[in-house]
Design an enzyme around this catalytic site. Structure first.
Site, mmCIF file in Angstrom:
data_model
loop_
_atom_site.group_PDB
_atom_site.id
_atom_site.type_symbol
_atom_site.label_atom_id
_atom_site.label_comp_id
_atom_site.label_asym_id
_atom_site.label_seq_id
_atom_site.Cartn_x
_atom_site.Cartn_y
_atom_site.Cartn_z
ATOM 1 N N LYS A 1 -17.598 0.542 5.103
ATOM 2 C CA LYS A 1 -18.109 -0.349 4.062
ATOM 3 C C LYS A 1 -19.609 -0.176 3.843
ATOM 4 O O LYS A 1 -20.082 -0.192 2.699
ATOM 5 C CB LYS A 1 -17.796 -1.804 4.450
ATOM 6 C CG LYS A 1 -18.026 -2.778 3.325
ATOM 7 C CD LYS A 1 -17.537 -4.172 3.696
ATOM 8 C CE LYS A 1 -17.652 -5.118 2.512
ATOM 9 N NZ LYS A 1 -17.161 -6.464 2.840
ATOM 10 N N PHE B 1 -12.471 -7.011 12.600
ATOM 11 C CA PHE B 1 -11.391 -7.507 11.747
ATOM 12 C C PHE B 1 -10.897 -6.389 10.816
ATOM 13 O O PHE B 1 -11.690 -5.702 10.183
ATOM 14 C CB PHE B 1 -11.871 -8.698 10.912
ATOM 15 C CG PHE B 1 -10.805 -9.218 9.983
ATOM 16 C CD1 PHE B 1 -9.628 -9.755 10.487
ATOM 17 C CD2 PHE B 1 -10.960 -9.135 8.606
ATOM 18 C CE1 PHE B 1 -8.631 -10.211 9.640
ATOM 19 C CE2 PHE B 1 -9.957 -9.586 7.750
ATOM 20 C CZ PHE B 1 -8.789 -10.121 8.263
ATOM 21 N N GLN B 2 -9.597 -6.235 10.729
ATOM 22 C CA GLN B 2 -8.950 -5.199 9.923
ATOM 23 C C GLN B 2 -9.463 -3.797 10.253
ATOM 24 O O GLN B 2 -9.616 -2.957 9.379
ATOM 25 C CB GLN B 2 -9.070 -5.487 8.422
ATOM 26 C CG GLN B 2 -8.235 -6.701 8.009
ATOM 27 C CD GLN B 2 -8.011 -6.808 6.512
ATOM 28 O OE1 GLN B 2 -8.857 -6.388 5.733
ATOM 29 N NE2 GLN B 2 -6.878 -7.380 6.126
ATOM 30 N N MET C 1 25.153 6.086 3.538
ATOM 31 C CA MET C 1 25.123 7.347 4.270
ATOM 32 C C MET C 1 25.380 7.114 5.751
ATOM 33 O O MET C 1 26.078 7.886 6.403
ATOM 34 C CB MET C 1 23.776 8.047 4.056
ATOM 35 C CG MET C 1 23.709 9.457 4.605
ATOM 36 S SD MET C 1 24.964 10.545 3.891
ATOM 37 C CE MET C 1 24.026 11.357 2.602
ATOM 38 N N GLU D 1 0.795 -1.234 0.000
ATOM 39 C CA GLU D 1 0.000 0.000 0.000
ATOM 40 C C GLU D 1 0.829 1.288 0.000
ATOM 41 O O GLU D 1 0.420 2.282 -0.612
ATOM 42 C CB GLU D 1 -0.973 0.003 1.182
ATOM 43 C CG GLU D 1 -2.113 -0.998 1.043
ATOM 44 C CD GLU D 1 -1.760 -2.383 1.572
ATOM 45 O OE1 GLU D 1 -0.593 -2.584 1.972
ATOM 46 O OE2 GLU D 1 -2.632 -3.259 1.589
#
Lengths: 191, 584
Positions: free
Chosen positions: B162, B112-113, B481, B50
């Site tokens: 949703k 959930f999620q 670096m 993502e």
């Protein structure tokens, strides 16, 4: 950043959209930048779609300038006004549950009377007093009651209103040594 | 006509002019992906993680001047996206990120999620919204694009439960946006512009210091006019590269921690410093009390809170860089109608001579080797081979600084780098977004072996979506670096910086269906770059370089810009650098 001025308390009035999450945006801004909020109160205004927050913040001119600019940058903030150097009325409310033994009941009531505090709950061993006033007055009342034994103390945040006929408060004077100079838009007050 | 919330989201995107989104589906956004199945006119690019969707949207936005859009699901997808949001926040990149959310009746139930998406993204977005009523979808999406693209641009996040996506609603599309609490100021204060013009016209040692705001405001033409009219030398920040041609005689290249000697010296000795769309970042200023100590500072910025945040400003001008610069040019024409005083003329002549001397005596330089490839040489060859006409993206680290130093930037909006946040792994996904916005154009991601590994999974996206991004890995077998800092400041106590030559980049490229090339000798560099450019597929060019090479000049953190280290330091210089180390 060098600064030539001492930190002091500022009272900042913030008009915000009365929307979900606004308080958390304001609180988050202060915590993310390491500024400390000493007191905070929130309530609806005459227009129910607008809330007014009153913040008391300690900081030097740089901190306060940055804090007000950052507040104004929040999308839900409509207006930010630093009332510290304006003529204004400030009030706070305190509820104090104090021990009330027979030996000191009269003394407590006398003290309450002097401070125009009201007794709002009584038991054989305690009073609950309600008092309003500015910070200094409430501190004095608390100090006088302390020797009696304060069981519990609850204070609201400070609420503040400008004096005079106008509802609109002008921007505060620029600091003595002008830094952001004379661009009235820089500090970012909406008016 | 009523339609499902998911469909409304897509319709709104279309009305907003969006034709490309980067995303990754999941439970909470299934309704949108279902609506997308037969929705015309919206290309979806499926990323592999993502954060890559967020970075791709950034690349799209920065190079096209439009708002980038990404779409991911709830919970872990939203938290993965956070890095890209904060990246866009710090670099002022306009993106709108949509995340799914559990249905409204489950919010707060540890479903959930589920994650508190808006709670998490609040400090790393310009603004965010949780849609609780489907009738608000249109107005919220409109406002989201408006907020992202106006004022100081930035990321806006819209969280979509949703059930809102499933239920049917009327599409509400306001004709215009009116927000009483958000009205950015575009026109600079005329009095302040006049003051600035007067200061600039009388300055003996003026310098222009320009940042990413010039690019966001598309003000490069106005900037060039100003610089050429006044003949004021100009230095660019990392984010500002491309706002002014590097080969222009007035260009002082980049300033700051790894900036040029001449830029830092010019800023330090200036008497008037004009900051345009830049924010006095600590990587630019070094120790603030030693930054441009003699200068009166003019600061043009659209964000009032940037002004006098780090450095006290004498003439603040809040406004859009383009409009303010145009007015400033007018005001300066007026001021310059009169001959400048002889003292000013003489001062300017000496200043130009001084700068020419610094440029001559202390250019960017490195030791050449016939045996081992020097990373700076790779960037120079890329710059020569493309003539400054390619889109350039980088990861974060030494390779990023060498690119900033040695690539000859010509045009705005052809350079993407993670300036503020320093997000390693930014390169490949961002380059993907750039390529998607500019099909058929050459997009080169100059990356490090450490940085590239953080998002190398996106090679799959490049292959499957037909995005022929060219990646040049400046491979020094470690976190260069960090190694450099450990060498110079931490007494060569090398700790956790080695990345042995795993994976084999050529074989990894091939495993993803891309083309892999490897170079180990200086003489092979140019032919390999030419081969890479002429290959139509995504390419990884693995260039094994000298691992001891450091980025110079370097200002140790906490040091003043005049404390620049110009070459590999002696023991004494290292000890001094270690002592001056106060932060980081």
């Amino acid at each position: 950043m060098p600064n030539g001025n001492e930190p002091r308390k500022h009272t900042i009035a913030v008009l915000v959209e009365n929307k979900f999450g606004v308080l958390s945006r304001v609180a988050g801004l202060f915590s993310a930048r390491g500024y400390n909020i000493e007191s905070l109160s929130v309530g609806e205004t005459l227009d129910p779609s607008v809330s007014r927050m009153t913040l008391v913040v300690r900081g030097d001119e740089f901190v306060i300038e940055q804090a007000t600019k950052q507040l104004h940058k929040l999308i839900d903030v409509i207006k930010v006004t630093d009332l510290t150097d304006e003529s204004h009325v400030e009030r706070e409310l305190v509820l104090i549950r104090v021990n009330a033994e027979p030996s000191n009941r009269a003394e407590i009531l006398r003290t309450a009377d002097i401070f125009r505090a009201r007794v709002v709950d009584v038991t054989p061993v305690s009073f609950v007093l309600e008092a309003t006033g500015d910070e200094g007055k409430l501190e004095a009342l608390i100090e006088l009651l302390r020797p009696m034994g304060i069981q519990e103390l609850v204070r609201t945040g400070k609420v503040v209103i400008a004096r005079g006929p106008k509802t609109r408060v002008r921007r505060v004077e620029a600091p003595r040594k002008p830094r952001v100079a004379d661009d009235p838009r820089v500090v970012g007050f909406a008016d | 006509m009523k339609m499902a919330g998911a469909r409304i989201v897509l319709e709104c995107l279309k009305r907003q002019g969006v034709d490309l989104i980067f995303g990754l589906p999941g439970g909470a956004v299934l309704p949108i992906y279902d609506a997308l199945y037969d929705f015309e006119g919206l290309r979806h690019i499926l990323v592999r993680q993502e954060a890559a969707a967020g970075h791709a949207a950034e690349g799209y936005a920065r190079t096209s001047g439009r708002v980038g859009v990404c779409l991911v699901t709830s919970g872990p997808a939203a938290t993965n996206l956070v890095t890209a949001l904060q990246d866009a926040m710090m670099d002022s990149i306009p993106i709108v990120a949509f995340t799914g959310q559990v249905p409204t009746h489950l919010i707060g139930n540890d479903a959930f999620q589920e994650a508190d998406n808006v709670g998490i993204t609040r400090p790393c977005t310009k603004h965010n919204f949780l849609v609780k009523d489907g009738n608000d979808l249109g107005p919220i999406i409109r406002e989201a694009f408006h907020i992202a693209s106006t004022g100081r641009p930035g990321p806006v996040h819209v969280d979509l439960p949703k059930d809102i996506l499933v239920k049917e609603w009327d599409l509400v599309w306001p004709d215009k946006i009116q927000m009483r609490s958000y009205n950015p100021n575009y026109d600079g204060h005329p009095g302040q512009i006049k003051r600035a013009a007067k200061l600039m016209a009388r300055a003996k040692k003026p310098v222009l210091y320009v940042g990413g705001g010039v690019i966001s405001a598309d003000a490069n033409a106005e900037l060039r006019e100003l610089a050429e009219l006044t003949q004021i030398p100009l230095t660019q920040t990392l984010m500002g590269l491309g706002s002014f041609p590097m080969e222009h005689p007035l260009s002082l290249d980049m300033l700051g921690m790894h900036g040029s000697y001449y830029a830092n010296m010019a800023v330090h000795h200036s008497d008037v410093l004009v900051a345009v769309g830049a924010r006095f970042d600590d990587r630019v200023t070094g120790r603030v009390d030693a930054f441009a100590p003699k200068a009166e500072i003019i600061h043009i910025d659209i964000d009032p809170s940037s002004i006098s945040k780090n450095i006290k400003v004498d003439v603040p001008i809040v406004g859009d860089c383009r409009r303010v610069l145009a007015k400033l040019v007018e005001a300066l024409r007026e001021e310059l109608r009169e001959e400048p005083a002889p003292a000013v003329r003489e001062g300017r002549r000496q200043w130009a001579a001084q700068i020419a001397e610094w440029k001559r005596d202390f250019p960017f330089r490195y030791e050449w080797s016939d045996d081992v490839v020097k990373p700076q040489h790779v960037v120079q060859e890329i710059s020569n081979a493309t003539g400054g006409e390619a889109f350039i993206v980088t990861g974060v680290g030494q390779h990023q600084m060498w690119t900033a130093q040695y690539y000859k930037f010509k045009h705005p909006r052809m350079w993407c780098t993670s300036g503020g946040l320093g997000t390693m792994g930014y390169g490949l996904p961002t380059a993907m977004g750039v390529q998607a916005a500019h099909p058929g154009k050459l997009v080169i991601n100059i990356d490090g072996d450490g940085s590239f590994q953080m998002n190398s999974q996106e090679l799959a996206t490049c292959f499957t979506e037909g995005l022929p991004v060219k990646t040049v890995i400046i491979n020094n077998g470690g976190h260069g670096m960090v190694r450099q800092w450990q060498r110079i400041i931490y007494k060569e106590r090398y700790s956790a910086i080695d990345l042995p030559q795993i994976p084999d980049w050529v074989r990894l490229a091939e495993a993803y269906g891309c083309v892999g090339l490897r170079v180990t000798k200086p003489s092979e560099v140019l032919p390999a770059i030419e081969k890479m450019i002429s290959t139509p597929a995504p390419v990884i060019l693995d260039v094994c370089v000298d691992k001891d090479e450091c980025v110079f000049p370097m200002v140790p953190a906490g040091g003043a810009n005049t404390d620049m280290i110009l070459e590999p330091p002696t023991r004494e210089v290292r000890d001094k650098a270690a002592k001056s180390q106060t932060g980081f």
